[in-house]
Write an enzyme that holds these catalytic residues in place. Structure first.
Site, PDB file in Angstrom:
ATOM      1  N   HIS A  53      -3.580  -5.494   2.213  1.00 51.61           N
ATOM      2  CA  HIS A  53      -3.319  -5.682   3.640  1.00 51.61           C
ATOM      3  C   HIS A  53      -4.059  -6.950   4.045  1.00 51.61           C
ATOM      4  CE1 HIS A  53      -1.981  -1.481   4.269  1.00 51.61           C
ATOM      5  NE2 HIS A  53      -2.980  -1.101   3.527  1.00 51.61           N
ATOM      6  N   CYS A  96       0.813  -1.217   0.000  1.00 57.49           N
ATOM      7  CA  CYS A  96       0.000   0.000   0.000  1.00 57.49           C
ATOM      8  C   CYS A  96       0.851   1.275   0.000  1.00 57.49           C
ATOM      9  CB  CYS A  96      -0.997  -0.041   1.152  1.00 57.49           C
ATOM     10  SG  CYS A  96      -2.406   1.026   0.873  1.00 57.49           S
TER      11      CYS A  96
HETATM   12  N1  GLN Z   1      -2.238   6.891   2.171  1.00 54.55           N
HETATM   13  C1  GLN Z   1      -2.266   6.026   1.033  1.00 54.55           C
HETATM   14  C2  GLN Z   1      -3.597   6.040   0.299  1.00 54.55           C
HETATM   15  O1  GLN Z   1      -4.598   6.393   0.885  1.00 54.55           O
HETATM   16  C3  GLN Z   1      -1.882   4.619   1.459  1.00 54.55           C
HETATM   17  C4  GLN Z   1      -2.896   4.020   2.394  1.00 54.55           C
HETATM   18  C5  GLN Z   1      -2.422   2.734   3.008  1.00 54.55           C
HETATM   19  O2  GLN Z   1      -1.240   2.454   3.093  1.00 54.55           O
HETATM   20  N2  GLN Z   1      -3.377   1.960   3.475  1.00 54.55           N
HETATM   21  O3  GLN Z   1      -3.636   5.718  -0.854  1.00 54.55           O
END
Ligand code: GLN
Length: 246
Positions: free
Chosen positions: A198, A97
């Site tokens: 995740h 992510c």
């Molecule tokens: N902040 C990033 C997004 O919203 C990554 C989010 C995350 O790592 N879950 O795309």
């Protein structure tokens, strides 16, 4: 000869650790440990880098935009050369992510701030109008995974676009994946793997965890992994597959 230890570097363990991403480290450690392989995990924070080519596997997880701002700057200043050297020496990289977004040329945050990435893979990430949140199922051909699927949970506003010659990790069956449009999810380039999954990812995808362990160990010496019962983990995997396709 004794098996060399598996050395795992957990990059930005404090700053980039949401939605249980640390579970990936636990899974890698357990699955290697159950096979009698000595595992060393070291958190790597901000500031001057140790020699990252010493690590067989580098992991970094997701984060909020404000954490990414700090981490992207630090990674470019202190880690980039060392990460490149690690990749050149065959280290495995798993980035989830926010960490995945860092692999690319840039990430534009929800507040339209452009954060330069590491440029390790030809991809970039733009903000989307709404967050993509939910369970994901992807088909992963070509890696020899059995079953050839990965499951996980996505929660991101970023929309990632791969360069023309870049291979996704998989094809979306359920969920949004990279951008909700082109059916791609994640990226793979040699031993670099990026994904929005995740869950955390590896507990329900033990076959993928083993692939990463095998590749990480193989950079030092030809290796085979002793078979390990993964029926409980695969039951959890298949339960989610059934829920998403049933
Ligand atoms: N902040 C990033 C997004 O919203 C990554 C989010 C995350 O790592 N879950 O795309």
């Amino acid at each position: 000869m004794a098996q060399p230890p598996l050395r795992i570097g957990h990059l930005y363990a404090e700053e980039m650790n949401i939605y249980g991403d640390r579970g990936n480290i636990l899974t890698l450690s357990k699955r290697a440990g159950w096979r009698g392989i000595d595992v060393r995990v070291e958190p790597i924070g901000r500031g001057p880098s140790p020699d990252l080519a010493e690590y067989d596997l580098l992991f970094w997880g997701g984060g909020q935009d404000r954490d990414q701002e700090l981490v992207f700057a630090d990674a470019n200043e202190h880690k980039l050369a060392s990460i490149k050297e690690a990749v050149a020496q065959g280290s495995v990289v798993l980035a989830v992510c926010g960490g995945y977004q860092l692999l690319g040329a840039y990430y534009v945050t929800a507040e339209r701030q452009r954060l330069p990435g590491l440029g390790l893979v030809d991809l970039h990430t733009e903000p989307g109008a709404r967050r993509n949140i939910g369970n994901v199922l992807i088909d992963v051909p070509g890696l020899g995974l059995e079953p050839p699927t990965l499951v996980g949970f996505e929660n991101h506003s970023g929309r990632t676009y791969l360069g023309a010659n870049v291979e996704p990790l998989g094809r979306v069956v359920k969920g949004a994946g990279n951008n909700g449009k082109d059916g791609t999810e994640g990226v793979r380039a040699g031993n670099i793997f990026g994904t929005y999954l995740h869950g955390s990812l590896l507990p329900k995808n033990p076959h993928f965890a083993d692939l990463l362990i095998l590749r990480a160990l193989a950079r030092r010496a030809p290796t085979e992994l002793a078979p390990l019962d993964m029926s409980v983990e695969l039951d959890a995997h298949q339960a989610l597959v059934r829920r998403l396709t049933g």
